[in-house]
Design a protein around this motif. Structure first.
Motif, PDB file in Angstrom:
ATOM      1  N   ALA A  56       0.811  -1.216   0.000  1.00 44.37           N
ATOM      2  CA  ALA A  56       0.000   0.000   0.000  1.00 44.37           C
ATOM      3  C   ALA A  56       0.847   1.271   0.000  1.00 44.37           C
ATOM      4  CB  ALA A  56      -0.925   0.007   1.222  1.00 44.37           C
ATOM      5  N   MET A  57       2.119   1.149   0.288  1.00 48.77           N
ATOM      6  CA  MET A  57       2.989   2.330   0.376  1.00 48.77           C
ATOM      7  C   MET A  57       3.206   2.925  -1.015  1.00 48.77           C
ATOM      8  SD  MET A  57       6.758   2.775   2.084  1.00 48.77           S
ATOM      9  CE  MET A  57       7.479   1.493   1.098  1.00 48.77           C
ATOM     10  N   ARG A  58       2.976   4.210  -1.150  1.00 46.32           N
ATOM     11  CA  ARG A  58       3.208   4.932  -2.397  1.00 46.32           C
ATOM     12  C   ARG A  58       4.115   6.115  -2.090  1.00 46.32           C
ATOM     13  NH1 ARG A  58       2.111   0.886  -4.089  1.00 46.32           N
ATOM     14  NH2 ARG A  58       0.217   0.205  -5.048  1.00 46.32           N
ATOM     15  N   LEU A  59       5.251   6.147  -2.732  1.00 47.06           N
ATOM     16  CA  LEU A  59       6.202   7.233  -2.526  1.00 47.06           C
ATOM     17  C   LEU A  59       5.840   8.389  -3.450  1.00 47.06           C
ATOM     18  CD1 LEU A  59       9.424   5.081  -2.401  1.00 47.06           C
ATOM     19  CD2 LEU A  59       8.259   6.129  -0.480  1.00 47.06           C
ATOM     20  N   PRO A  60       5.942   9.636  -2.957  1.00 42.75           N
ATOM     21  CA  PRO A  60       5.609  10.781  -3.806  1.00 42.75           C
ATOM     22  C   PRO A  60       6.635  10.969  -4.918  1.00 42.75           C
ATOM     23  CG  PRO A  60       6.397  11.519  -1.663  1.00 42.75           C
ATOM     24  CD  PRO A  60       6.298  10.033  -1.596  1.00 42.75           C
ATOM     25  N   MET A  61       6.152  11.418  -6.048  1.00 44.86           N
ATOM     26  CA  MET A  61       7.012  11.629  -7.206  1.00 44.86           C
ATOM     27  C   MET A  61       7.716  12.986  -7.101  1.00 44.86           C
ATOM     28  SD  MET A  61       6.695   8.971  -9.128  1.00 44.86           S
ATOM     29  CE  MET A  61       7.303   9.496 -10.697  1.00 44.86           C
ATOM     30  N   ALA A  62       8.895  13.052  -7.681  1.00 42.19           N
ATOM     31  CA  ALA A  62       9.652  14.294  -7.778  1.00 42.19           C
ATOM     32  C   ALA A  62       9.932  14.538  -9.259  1.00 42.19           C
ATOM     33  CB  ALA A  62      10.955  14.171  -6.993  1.00 42.19           C
ATOM     34  N   TYR A  66      11.766   9.723  -7.795  1.00 43.53           N
ATOM     35  CA  TYR A  66      11.376   9.766  -6.385  1.00 43.53           C
ATOM     36  C   TYR A  66      12.398  10.567  -5.593  1.00 43.53           C
ATOM     37  CZ  TYR A  66       8.242   5.973  -7.637  1.00 43.53           C
ATOM     38  OH  TYR A  66       7.269   5.226  -8.211  1.00 43.53           O
ATOM     39  N   ARG A  67      11.951  11.127  -4.464  1.00 45.37           N
ATOM     40  CA  ARG A  67      12.873  11.852  -3.589  1.00 45.37           C
ATOM     41  C   ARG A  67      13.745  10.851  -2.849  1.00 45.37           C
ATOM     42  NH1 ARG A  67       8.184  14.873  -3.087  1.00 45.37           N
ATOM     43  NH2 ARG A  67       8.466  17.002  -3.799  1.00 45.37           N
ATOM     44  N   MET A  68      15.031  11.078  -2.904  1.00 47.17           N
ATOM     45  CA  MET A  68      15.962  10.135  -2.291  1.00 47.17           C
ATOM     46  C   MET A  68      15.738  10.012  -0.800  1.00 47.17           C
ATOM     47  SD  MET A  68      19.473  10.915  -4.400  1.00 47.17           S
ATOM     48  CE  MET A  68      20.471  10.175  -3.156  1.00 47.17           C
ATOM     49  N   THR A  69      15.449  11.121  -0.114  1.00 49.73           N
ATOM     50  CA  THR A  69      15.277  11.057   1.345  1.00 49.73           C
ATOM     51  C   THR A  69      14.065  10.206   1.720  1.00 49.73           C
ATOM     52  OG1 THR A  69      14.057  13.146   1.288  1.00 49.73           O
ATOM     53  CG2 THR A  69      16.404  13.263   1.768  1.00 49.73           C
ATOM     54  N   ASP A  70      12.981  10.335   0.961  1.00 54.48           N
ATOM     55  CA  ASP A  70      11.785   9.539   1.249  1.00 54.48           C
ATOM     56  C   ASP A  70      12.052   8.054   1.028  1.00 54.48           C
ATOM     57  OD1 ASP A  70      10.416  11.828   1.838  1.00 54.48           O
ATOM     58  OD2 ASP A  70       9.435  11.990  -0.117  1.00 54.48           O
ATOM     59  N   VAL A  71      12.734   7.742  -0.060  1.00 57.18           N
ATOM     60  CA  VAL A  71      13.053   6.344  -0.351  1.00 57.18           C
ATOM     61  C   VAL A  71      14.011   5.799   0.704  1.00 57.18           C
ATOM     62  CG1 VAL A  71      14.132   4.788  -2.017  1.00 57.18           C
ATOM     63  CG2 VAL A  71      12.627   6.609  -2.816  1.00 57.18           C
TER      64      VAL A  71
END
Length: 129
Positions: A56-62, A66-71
């Motif tokens: 269910a996890m969806r990382l926000p797009m940049a 993807y943002r490296m810090t979020d990943v």
């Protein structure tokens, strides 16, 4: 000559429309800056992470993916969960191995009280092993 005046008039109308749109803008308020989309840590803090949580996890797009810090944060959290589970599994396996070793080398369940423990293995001609 008519084409020249037509192009000049068209150009003047376009410049006037753009100027009015940029400067005059009407009575509408200026749009506020939108905050960048951030990861709100959808992984549960009060229980172990499960397969459904990861799916269910969806990382926000940049801009470039993807943002490296979020990943990095999400992968760090998942890595910590997996290390904790591996340690717990190793602890349980060692406890099980200890319990099995105790059961194998434990007291003889078939001997009667007061009897000497039975010796295992073949004996030689003089009774020695």
């Amino acid at each position: 000559m008519r084409v020249f005046w037509f192009l000049l008039l068209t150009m003047a109308v376009v410049v006037a429309a753009v100027t009015l749109a940029v400067v005059g803008g009407g009575g509408s308020a200026v749009l506020q800056d939108v905050e960048p989309e951030r990861l709100t840590d959808p992984l549960p803090a009060n229980r172990p992470v499960g397969r459904a949580d990861v799916e269910a996890m969806r990382l926000p797009m940049a801009v470039r993916g993807y943002r490296m810090t979020d990943v990095d944060e999400a992968l760090g959290r998942l890595g910590a969960e997996l290390a904790e589970r591996d340690a717990h599994i190793a602890e349980l396996e060692s406890a099980l191995a200890g319990a099995q070793a105790t059961a194998v080398t434990g007291p003889d369940l078939f001997k009667r009280p007061g009897e000497a423990p039975a010796e295992d293995g073949p004996q030689g001609e003089d009774g020695e092993r």
